[in-house]
Scaffold this motif. Sequence first.
Motif, mmCIF file in Angstrom:
data_model
loop_
_atom_site.group_PDB
_atom_site.id
_atom_site.type_symbol
_atom_site.label_atom_id
_atom_site.label_comp_id
_atom_site.label_asym_id
_atom_site.label_seq_id
_atom_site.Cartn_x
_atom_site.Cartn_y
_atom_site.Cartn_z
ATOM 1 N N ARG A 1 27.337 -12.305 15.893
ATOM 2 C CA ARG A 1 27.299 -13.348 16.919
ATOM 3 C C ARG A 1 28.457 -13.247 17.918
ATOM 4 O O ARG A 1 28.498 -13.988 18.898
ATOM 5 C CB ARG A 1 27.303 -14.738 16.275
ATOM 6 N N ARG B 1 33.027 -9.628 13.785
ATOM 7 C CA ARG B 1 32.347 -10.345 14.872
ATOM 8 C C ARG B 1 30.830 -10.235 14.712
ATOM 9 O O ARG B 1 30.342 -9.226 14.282
ATOM 10 C CB ARG B 1 32.719 -9.783 16.251
ATOM 11 N N HIS C 1 23.956 -25.034 9.884
ATOM 12 C CA HIS C 1 22.857 -25.039 10.845
ATOM 13 C C HIS C 1 23.354 -24.996 12.285
ATOM 14 O O HIS C 1 22.534 -25.038 13.218
ATOM 15 C CB HIS C 1 21.991 -26.281 10.642
ATOM 16 N N HIS C 2 24.675 -24.927 12.479
ATOM 17 C CA HIS C 2 25.219 -24.977 13.836
ATOM 18 C C HIS C 2 26.298 -23.915 14.036
ATOM 19 O O HIS C 2 27.284 -24.145 14.737
ATOM 20 C CB HIS C 2 25.785 -26.371 14.116
ATOM 21 N N VAL C 3 26.099 -22.759 13.425
ATOM 22 C CA VAL C 3 27.073 -21.685 13.560
ATOM 23 C C VAL C 3 27.270 -21.316 15.029
ATOM 24 O O VAL C 3 28.381 -20.962 15.454
ATOM 25 C CB VAL C 3 26.622 -20.459 12.737
ATOM 26 N N ASP C 4 26.216 -21.440 15.830
ATOM 27 C CA ASP C 4 26.302 -21.079 17.245
ATOM 28 C C ASP C 4 27.205 -22.014 18.026
ATOM 29 O O ASP C 4 27.601 -21.711 19.153
ATOM 30 C CB ASP C 4 24.896 -21.081 17.864
ATOM 31 N N ARG C 5 27.567 -23.169 17.428
ATOM 32 C CA ARG C 5 28.415 -24.136 18.137
ATOM 33 C C ARG C 5 29.895 -23.982 17.810
ATOM 34 O O ARG C 5 30.714 -24.769 18.287
ATOM 35 C CB ARG C 5 28.004 -25.565 17.766
ATOM 36 N N LEU C 6 30.270 -23.027 16.978
ATOM 37 C CA LEU C 6 31.666 -22.886 16.579
ATOM 38 C C LEU C 6 32.565 -22.828 17.807
ATOM 39 O O LEU C 6 32.356 -22.025 18.725
ATOM 40 C CB LEU C 6 31.864 -21.624 15.746
ATOM 41 N N THR D 1 32.344 -27.252 14.618
ATOM 42 C CA THR D 1 30.979 -27.206 15.163
ATOM 43 C C THR D 1 30.598 -28.470 15.922
ATOM 44 O O THR D 1 29.463 -28.560 16.401
ATOM 45 C CB THR D 1 29.955 -26.959 14.033
ATOM 46 N N GLN E 1 25.484 -15.541 8.526
ATOM 47 C CA GLN E 1 25.007 -16.022 9.821
ATOM 48 C C GLN E 1 25.976 -15.693 10.953
ATOM 49 O O GLN E 1 25.579 -15.603 12.117
ATOM 50 C CB GLN E 1 24.763 -17.527 9.763
ATOM 51 N N LEU E 2 27.261 -15.528 10.631
ATOM 52 C CA LEU E 2 28.248 -15.210 11.649
ATOM 53 C C LEU E 2 28.172 -13.757 12.113
ATOM 54 O O LEU E 2 28.572 -13.432 13.233
ATOM 55 C CB LEU E 2 29.654 -15.501 11.120
ATOM 56 N N ILE F 1 31.552 -14.082 17.328
ATOM 57 C CA ILE F 1 32.617 -15.040 17.002
ATOM 58 C C ILE F 1 33.524 -14.396 15.965
ATOM 59 O O ILE F 1 33.066 -14.029 14.877
ATOM 60 C CB ILE F 1 32.032 -16.349 16.440
#
Length: 631
Positions: free
Chosen positions: A580, A631, A545-550, A489, A576-577, A582
Amino acid sequence: MLTADLHFGEVWWTESRPEEGGRVALIRRAADGRTLEVLGAPWNVRNRVHEYGGKPWAVFAGDGGKQVAFTHWDDQRVYVLALDEPDAIPKPVSPAPERPHGYRYSDLVAGPDGREVWCVRETVIGDSRVDVRRDLVALPVAGTAAQDADAVRVLTATHHFLTAPRPSPDGRHVAWIGWEHPAMPWDGTELCVAEITEDGFGPHRVLAGGPSESVCQLRWTDDDALDVLTDPTGWWNPHRVRLDGTSTPLLDAEVEIGGPLWQLGASWFAPLGDGRHVVLRGGRPALFDESDHSLVDIETPLTAWRASLACDGHTIVGVAGGPHSKPAVVALDVETLTPQILTGQPEGLPDAAYLPLPEARVFTGPDGQRIPAAVYPPTNPDFAAPDGELPPYLVHVHGGPTGQHSTVLDPTIAYFTSRGIGVVAVDYGGSSGYGRAFRERLRESWGEVDVADCAAVAQALADEGTADPARLAIRGGSAGGWTTAASLTTVSVYRCGTALFPILDLEGWSGSGGETHDFESRYLDSLVGPLPETAQRYRDRSPIHHVDRLAGPILLLQGLEDEICPPEQSDRFAAQLEGRGIPFAYLTFEGEQHGFRRFETVQTALRAELSFYAQTLGFQVSGVPTLQLRR
């Protein structure tokens, strides 16, 4: 799990049985050379003090003859078995708790007259994971406390954390190590001594240690002095501490003879009885001579030794392995120092031709610091990569983070290297084995220094043409799982990663968050910063808090009975994944705690991980089920 000791001229040890659900058996080698299982199934010689456990048995002589006291995992009680009675069965000597595992015992030693077992007792006093009290207690060998909890003698409770009390040879004094939150035992501990009284212990005095000095082992030299491992100069070295408070370094060198006290009962040195000692220097055995302060390595093909040294004046015993061998119990004659390996290797290990030899290297970090690492190249005599193709590489992150990579045979590493994947194991800043200053590089910098050091090593391997820069991955368990997720992340070096029983949410894993156990509940004070002053730092660094940055796909592997890194964090991360886009997979395992013990779990997890890398790094693999990615 393998520990060893010497009693009555016999070698004793514990060993894990993955094929029996991870049961830990107690074994002894009799004087006639026979190897005997002292406690067969269902006895499971483990305990959960500090959740990592500690030495679970003690052998001694008392009014009832030769006896062994041990802790049993299922109920965490202490039992005693009479060794001189062929048909004897273990009898409990500690009371049954009101709640399951409500009492836990560890670091067992015999009282001065052999009529009591002295140990550390944890008492669960509430519903929170941190609601634990510790005392040093005496359990009558006669078993009176099994039915009457009032028969347990509380000897003292000087600190929140303690090691078991060791009586002096004359039975007049006792010594132990204690420390308080927020310190971890490698930060600062105190060496305590007290007089033994009829009712317990008298007032204690502190003879060594302090807020920035860590005493990690003690042994009585005689009635009035102790030999201890402590680090006032920044390196764990042996010192002689007398009851009058004077302390003399027996060695003053920039070498580590000692280590982080993750488990009670660890032993990095043992006296030979003539002013010489066997010690572990950097994880290898050496002879230390007080007379000339010399430190000479003991030549042995086994390069990685555990903190389980013992000596009875005739025999040295320890636990050691090497790049081609799993840890085994080893005995050395004091005069010849010739090693004799007493235990065999597990069934099913691959042929040596398929096992990689690690190359010890030192890389340079972004701040100019040295970063030790062990590089394991792909190794399989039956296959070669196509001309011009560089192999994928995994960065393997050890746990702790106050830990250190051991070059003992790791079948997990061999599993990947035999399938064309290189592995590099990194001792990032914060690792033990390199002195206090190196450990404290991580102070308030967890999630930064560890991430940067691992990324620097991975990038260096790519830049020099050892690894394919487009097929770098990272993996680790526990604190290594944290570094894996934090790396994915925050940096773009890796294509994917595997986090085993990881920490993902610093706020939840703190003492106030309630998602970890008492032993490490204030660990983050030093690794990240004190709360509430640095609360924003906890949030900013937490992967959850930064799952979107994986940077790429992630595989989560989690034991459902883990009290150190409980499944709540992996559950939230996986939730949370969802949706998204990912790719990820989340596998959970019933009956597993912190680290996988059961054969079927280990096999399933490895196969899933290999399939995960094949799909995300772009290579073909056969013979393993295809892991379904979400995903």
